[in-house]
Design a protein around this motif. Structure first.
Motif, PDB file in Angstrom:
ATOM      1  N   GLY A 280       0.826  -1.210   0.000  1.00  0.00           N
ATOM      2  CA  GLY A 280       0.000   0.000   0.000  1.00  0.00           C
ATOM      3  C   GLY A 280       0.854   1.251   0.000  1.00  0.00           C
ATOM      4  N   THR A 281       1.856   1.264   0.864  1.00  0.00           N
ATOM      5  CA  THR A 281       2.774   2.405   0.935  1.00  0.00           C
ATOM      6  C   THR A 281       3.482   2.630  -0.399  1.00  0.00           C
ATOM      7  N   LEU A 282       4.021   1.565  -0.973  1.00  0.00           N
ATOM      8  CA  LEU A 282       4.803   1.693  -2.195  1.00  0.00           C
ATOM      9  C   LEU A 282       3.936   1.989  -3.411  1.00  0.00           C
ATOM     10  N   GLN A 283       2.688   1.525  -3.393  1.00  0.00           N
ATOM     11  CA  GLN A 283       1.795   1.889  -4.495  1.00  0.00           C
ATOM     12  C   GLN A 283       1.509   3.381  -4.481  1.00  0.00           C
ATOM     13  N   ALA A 284       1.250   3.937  -3.291  1.00  0.00           N
ATOM     14  CA  ALA A 284       1.010   5.376  -3.173  1.00  0.00           C
ATOM     15  C   ALA A 284       2.242   6.161  -3.629  1.00  0.00           C
ATOM     16  N   ILE A 285       3.416   5.748  -3.191  1.00  0.00           N
ATOM     17  CA  ILE A 285       4.644   6.441  -3.576  1.00  0.00           C
ATOM     18  C   ILE A 285       4.867   6.357  -5.085  1.00  0.00           C
TER      19      ILE A 285
END
Length: 362
Positions: A280-285
């Motif tokens: 989730g974090t890396l998709q947003a980034i």
């Protein structure tokens, strides 16, 4: 002259700036999400996922040691996320608590990245959290730098009691015809590769560090006969992460995790830690990078083992999992490992900002 001598200190107090630690950054007066004439400059974002109780002064979760030891004393309201943000104007470090799970981590990081109060264009991101750790690779208290974060949720599943004869698992990737289908994996949105040069640099900087150890975790790791890496004192390693919302446990599922990561990365990745939030974090980034709000090549993922992903020989998976739910054997050591390993990297980045603002280290 006498009157002038008396007035000069007063004029100096008015004209001269206060020390940096005493100033309140202008951006903290801006409304959350609203336009801000002077965005807050950020050098490092520390991404944690949960806290236990209060932010300071009690049993720590992932956030507390960073707040206390890094003097993150300026609270910045963040109603569009799970938890308020904290900032140090001297080091220009910002820390967040996303909340547990990919939904919270993804939306929280996206909300931060789109908030005009912050200039994140040159910021480094350190995701620092506890994890289950594979005893084939490391011991509890060990800290692993990830090269890949792999999604473990986008899948088909058939209950193990109903799987066809010969299937190794009832869990297999979407768009596949079963667990033995080895057609090329779909990686978009499912496999996130970290900047290898930055990750290698962070590992080289920290690989020889001595990590916290104690009698409790020494006793626990001694139970893992036949797993030499699990019996070592905590250490720093390179190891990839499986991100899945289900808190799974056991020898068979640890085998599945290894297969899943190996298949998803075409044999380049090695499962070491299990967690919930990174995809989730890396998709947003990844999305924020496309509009140049952040730099995707400045992201590091560090997970430390608070518990093993499977029980020691002779212990049932259910029994061990339920015992661990009462308190992870390596919780204290893993939190300390996160802080001291992550801090060495942060100190290097912030201490040489004239160099690393321009380009990531290699």
């Amino acid at each position: 002259m006498f009157r002038l001598m008396r007035i000069l200190p007063i004029l100096a107090a008015i004209i001269l700036p206060l020390p940096s630690h005493a100033q309140t950054p202008p951006a903290t007066d801006c409304a959350p999400g609203a336009p801000c004439s002077q965005p807050l400059p950020v050098r490092v974002v520390i991404v944690t996922m949960f806290e236990i109780g209060a932010d300071t002064g009690d049993a720590p979760g992932e956030f507390q040691l960073w707040k206390e030891r890094r003097k993150l004393d300026i609270r910045i309201p963040f109603p569009q996320g799970y938890h308020d943000l904290y900032y140090n104007p001297d080091s220009r470090i910002l820390a967040m608590v996303t909340g547990v799970g990919t939904a919270r981590s993804g939306t929280g990081v996206m909300a931060l990245g789109l908030d005009p109060r912050f200039d994140l264009s040159h910021a480094y991101w350190l995701v620092a959290g506890i994890a289950g750790i594979d005893p084939q690779d490391a011991s509890i208290g060990s800290a692993a730098w990830a090269r890949y974060s792999v999604d473990g949720d986008l899948a088909h599943e058939i209950d193990a009691r109903e799987i066809p004869k010969g299937w190794k698992s009832g869990f297999f990737p979407l768009d596949k015809q079963g667990p033995d289908d080895r057609s090329p994996p779909i990686t978009e949105g499912r496999v996130f590769a970290l900047n290898p040069k930055l990750t290698d640099w962070a590992y080289a900087l920290t690989k020889d560090m001595k990590l916290p150890d104690d009698r409790g975790i020494a006793k626990e790791r001694a139970r893992y006969s036949g797993y030499p890496n699990a019996q070592k004192p905590p250490f720093v390693l390179m190891g990839d992460q499986l991100s899945a919302m289900t808190f799974w446990h056991g020898k068979l599922l640890t085998g599945w995790a290894n297969d899943w990561v190996r298949y998803s990365t075409s044999g380049k990745g090695e499962f070491v830690t299990s967690a919930m939030e990174e995809t989730g974090t890396l998709q947003a980034i990844t999305y924020l990078d496309k509009i140049e709000k952040v730099d995707r090549d400045r992201v590091l993922v560090l997970r430390s083992g608070s518990n093993f992903s499977m029980p020691p020989p002779g212990v049932a998976a259910a029994d061990y999992l339920l015992r661990e739910n009462e308190g992870y054997a390596g919780m204290k050591a893993s939190l300390e490992s996160l802080y001291i390993v992550g801090s060495k990297v942060i100190d290097q980045l912030v201490g040489h900002w004239d160099r690393y603002e321009k380009a990531p280290p290699e």
